[in-house]
Scaffold this active site. Sequence first.
Site, PDB file in Angstrom:
ATOM      1  N   SER A 103       7.555   4.451  -4.033  1.00 14.57           N
ATOM      2  CA  SER A 103       7.590   3.968  -3.198  1.00 14.57           C
ATOM      3  C   SER A 103       6.836   4.463  -1.931  1.00 14.57           C
ATOM      4  O   SER A 103       6.483   4.513  -1.288  1.00 14.57           O
ATOM      5  CB  SER A 103       9.138   3.419  -2.144  1.00 14.57           C
ATOM      6  OG  SER A 103       9.817   3.048  -2.714  1.00 14.57           O
ATOM      7  N   HIS A 153       9.316   6.372   2.744  1.00 18.81           N
ATOM      8  CA  HIS A 153       8.046   5.283   3.196  1.00 18.81           C
ATOM      9  C   HIS A 153       7.239   5.591   4.426  1.00 18.81           C
ATOM     10  O   HIS A 153       5.890   5.941   3.897  1.00 18.81           O
ATOM     11  CB  HIS A 153       8.973   3.629   3.211  1.00 18.81           C
ATOM     12  CG  HIS A 153       9.340   3.186   2.397  1.00 18.81           C
ATOM     13  ND1 HIS A 153       9.676   1.486   1.998  1.00 18.81           N
ATOM     14  CD2 HIS A 153      10.551   3.864   1.267  1.00 18.81           C
ATOM     15  CE1 HIS A 153      10.374   1.420   0.518  1.00 18.81           C
ATOM     16  NE2 HIS A 153      10.464   2.666   0.407  1.00 18.81           N
TER      17      HIS A 153
END
Length: 287
Positions: A192, A238
């Site tokens: 991610s 993220h």
Amino acid sequence: MDSQPGLPRCYRHPETETGISCVRCDRPICPHCMVSASVGFQCPDCVRGGSGTGHAPDANQPRTLAGGRIAADERFVTKIVIAINLMLFVAVQAVGDRLVDDLALIGYAFLPTGELVGVADGEWYRLLTSAFLHQEIPHFLFNMLGLWVIGGIVEPELGRIRYTALILLSGLSGSALAYLLSPQNQFSLGASGIVFGLIGAWVVLARRRRHDMRPVALFVALSLLLTFTRPGISWEAHIGGLVGGALVTYALVHAPKARRSLVQYTACGLVLLLDLGIVLFRSAALA
């Protein structure tokens, strides 16, 4: 007077109208793609196939927006990254949690005895191995889809070497922020951080190309909404990947041509030093 039809669009950049076509294959090409020939202009594919124009090869070598070489397979590095993720995913399914325990990132990690473990104990490799590691099928499939789609946008604009640097620095930036801010003994794994680094790169490239930013902004907003509303998501990875990817790409595509390599190498080095500084700071605080 009848209105004139719109200009044809570049075969490599469909969003760009152009009145120029390749003198060999007659496909429309935009100023970014056209390569000077003895007569007119040629497209990158025809140049790559051998034009026989008599010009110096390096002078006519088509370049990406960031100055990299244009490759025939515009997803070559993306395919390799997906293959690495796939191999590790299969290995995790075969071996089980033991491999995850050995390769995942552990933030603020202590054993019940008080002993430090993970990156704080010198296992720095976890900062990168965790960025290619998946345990659950939905998580793996979602990240691979993001790599394929967004990587297919970003890789052709940067070229293989610069795109590889972006991948590694995005993953490292996500891991560094996760290591800094994650709760005690929280595991962090998955691509991610890399995917969000590519999203940050896409934002920079879209602005550089002066594209309509509304679809890009909507995609980023939805991605951040999912990040902060779904349970079990490492938002730190993220955000770290997003910021790291955006910073690296901005330097890659805005570096002045006269000092392009120096500026690009320096910017990547500074992002790397920032990530390492974050890790050292956190490890020192835990010691």
